[in-house]
Write an enzyme that holds these catalytic residues in place. Structure first.
Site, short mmCIF file in Angstrom:
data_model
loop_
_atom_site.label_atom_id
_atom_site.label_comp_id
_atom_site.label_asym_id
_atom_site.label_seq_id
_atom_site.Cartn_x
_atom_site.Cartn_y
_atom_site.Cartn_z
N CYS A 229 -5.45 0.00 1.08
CA CYS A 229 -4.31 0.82 1.51
C CYS A 229 -4.23 2.09 0.67
CB CYS A 229 -3.02 0.02 1.43
SG CYS A 229 -2.69 -0.70 -0.18
N GLY B 1 4.08 -4.57 10.34
CA GLY B 1 5.19 -4.53 9.39
C GLY B 1 6.49 -4.10 10.02
N GLY C 170 0.09 -5.46 5.12
CA GLY C 170 -0.73 -5.30 6.31
C GLY C 170 -0.44 -3.97 6.99
N SER C 171 -0.68 -3.93 8.29
CA SER C 171 -0.55 -2.68 9.03
C SER C 171 0.92 -2.30 9.24
CB SER C 171 -1.23 -2.81 10.39
OG SER C 171 -0.48 -3.65 11.26
N GLU D 278 4.52 -3.87 2.22
CA GLU D 278 3.45 -3.03 1.67
C GLU D 278 2.50 -2.73 2.83
OE1 GLU D 278 3.39 -1.69 -1.14
OE2 GLU D 278 4.56 -2.91 -2.53
#
Length: 508
Positions: free
Chosen positions: A297, A246, A241-242, A263
């Site tokens: 991403c 994170g 995610g963002s 990630e």
């Protein structure tokens, strides 16, 4: 999209996967979660969310499953994953259609996502016979030293909407062959995809008579995810995610000295040098910037082009963007589907405005389409690398075109990003390629020559550095993330020599 075909398709998919939908929603909004089509905003279905009591039951089941599953030989654990891969092959078309319908990515990409799941299943089956440990020579006579790897226990997986099924598989299928149980908290924007995968898991678990090593949490927000992050019973927390979320997760998991695999975001650049094949570069840039409507991403967000190639590349890209067919992701001719929701559309609009306010020239696109659904025109903006908006990850189809005077300048600009996920150089010069792949080149986890930033094979480790989080998934030794390492020394002599030649005499 027309509503009738959507409803007809979702009804057939609900029946196919036996999805437990709520036909009559309760008055309590927290009791169910609505899934909306990005194509026209219609409600695809309502599903029950996991209650606090159910959360505890799921965790208890997972703990028990992990204990019994760890006793199963790894190759037999691989057989479970092999059966799941076969189930995916049987239902690839239907699962791909559901991903396209609920996520909005075009069907060929959705089918490709399911194929990634099949590929990672094949990789995991092979690795179930390759959980190697090393044997070392001891400095002490008649001693044997070796290392081995043990299961962690429970692996928590929090995934994002943009890859609603594949990211789970990258983690879960490897974690399971390592002897762990998995608890999955998917994005609340794609609950039907998660339910469909869980239904396939349940069929395979029943067929193999395996403990419930695959468990699902459905939450309309972040409450259960937050609880999962803080739960000491979760031995590894994998989050996709963002960067902002994170970073918060890393702090919370770190506070309990837990393990996490992150990630996070990316602001990926393609460098086009003075020798580059522009036909090749154009194809890579267009797919990298428009795949999943710019919601990956690994999306190409910046192009750093040598001044001698800038005008021609600009012409080619603008021409290509004007040919892009925007619309129904299930139509075979569509190349760009909708954004996930109206929040994403508004973020797209804000980024366009910010880039223009900074002095950017809008070369093509940039409009919100006045039709049902979350459709926008992909944009190309002539920009400068040091603008704040250019250094920000906007999850949408915006490409910044930046002119440079040398490869060294381009590499420096690329690496100025706070993120370090994926990167590419297009060149016909060997020295440039080698420089880019050296320690003086790209600082990203993924660095490519003459292919784009988007799309990765499961044979290579996936992940990045800096604000991308440092995590790695897939790849040759990816199983190590889901196991704990133990060093063993076995003394088969009748003496007790100490390491480093230390003498310790207790006397008579």
């Amino acid at each position: 999209m027309a509503r009738a075909p959507i409803h007809s398709l979702i009804h057939s998919l609900v029946r196919h996967f036996e999805l437990p939908l709520i036909t009559q929603p309760t008055t309590a909004p927290a009791a169910y979660l609505e899934s909306h089509s990005p194509g026209d905003g219609s409600v695809l279905g309502r599903v029950a969310v996991t209650s606090e009591g159910q959360y505890e039951q799921i965790m208890q089941r997972s703990l028990a499953a992990a204990r019994s599953w760890a006793d199963v030989p790894a190759p037999q654990r691989g057989e479970l994953v092999r059966l799941f891969g076969e189930e995916l092959r049987k239902h690839k078309r239907e699962l791909g259609e559901l991903v396209a319908l609920e996520n909005g990515k075009i069907l060929v990409e959705a089918l490709g996502e399911v194929q990634e799941m099949i590929d990672i299943a094949d990789l995991a089956v092979g690795q179930s016979r390759m959980l190697y440990g090393r044997t070392m020579h001891s400095e002490r006579a008649q001693h044997r030293m070796y290392e081995q790897w043990h299961p962690l226990g429970v692996v928590g997986i929090i995934s994002a909407f943009n890859f609603p099924v594949a990211v789970w598989s990258w983690n879960a299928l490897l974690a399971v062959i390592c002897g762990n149980a998995c608890v999955w908290k998917p994005s609340p924007k794609t609950p039907l995809c998660a339910l469909a995968v869980q239904q396939l898991c349940d069929r395979v678990l029943k067929q193999y008579n395996a403990p419930p090593v695959f468990q699902l949490l459905l939450d309309e927000g972040r409450e259960l995810g937050t609880r999962l992050v803080a739960d000491r019973r979760v031995n590894l927390l994998s989050f996709t995610g963002s960067t902002a979320v994170g970073r918060d997760i890393a702090q919370k998991v770190g506070a309990r000295l837990g393990k996490c695999l992150l990630e996070l975001g990316g602001n990926n650049a393609i460098i086009v040098d003075e020798t580059a094949d522009l036909a090749l570069a154009t194809r890579a840039i267009v797919f990298g910037s428009l795949g999943t409507a710019g919601q990956r991403c690994t999306t190409t967000r910046r192009v750093l082009v040598h001044r001698s190639q800038a005008a021609e590349l600009r012409r080619r890209l603008v021409h290509a963007y004007k040919q892009m067919r925007i619309g129904d992701p299930l139509e075979p001719t569509t190349l760009v589907g909708p954004l996930i929701d109206q929040n994403a559309v508004r973020a797209f609009e804000r980024a366009i405005s910010a880039a223009q306010a900074a002095g950017g020239e809008l070369l093509v696109g940039g409009k919100v389409l006045s039709q049902p659904g979350n459709y926008v025109e992909p944009a190309i903006i002539a920009a400068h690398n040091d603008w704040d908006i250019v250094q920000k990850e906007t999850f949408g189809p915006i490409l910044y075109l930046i002119t440079v005077d040398s490869l060294e300048q381009a590499i420096a600009m690329q690496n100025e990003s706070a993120y370090g996920l994926s990167s590419s150089l297009f060149t016909q010069k060997m020295q440039h390629a080698e420089l880019y792949l050296s320690h003086r080149g790209s600082d990203c986890g993924i660095a490519n020559i003459n292919i784009g930033t988007s799309g990765a094979e499961i044979g290579g480790a996936f992940g990045g550095e800096k604000d991308t989080g440092g995590g790695r998934e897939a790849g040759s030794d990816s199983w190590k993330a889901y196991m704990r390492r133990q060093t063993n020394t076995l003394n088969w002599s009748s003496a007790l020599p100490l390491a480093q030649g230390i003498e310790f005499d207790l006397g008579a």
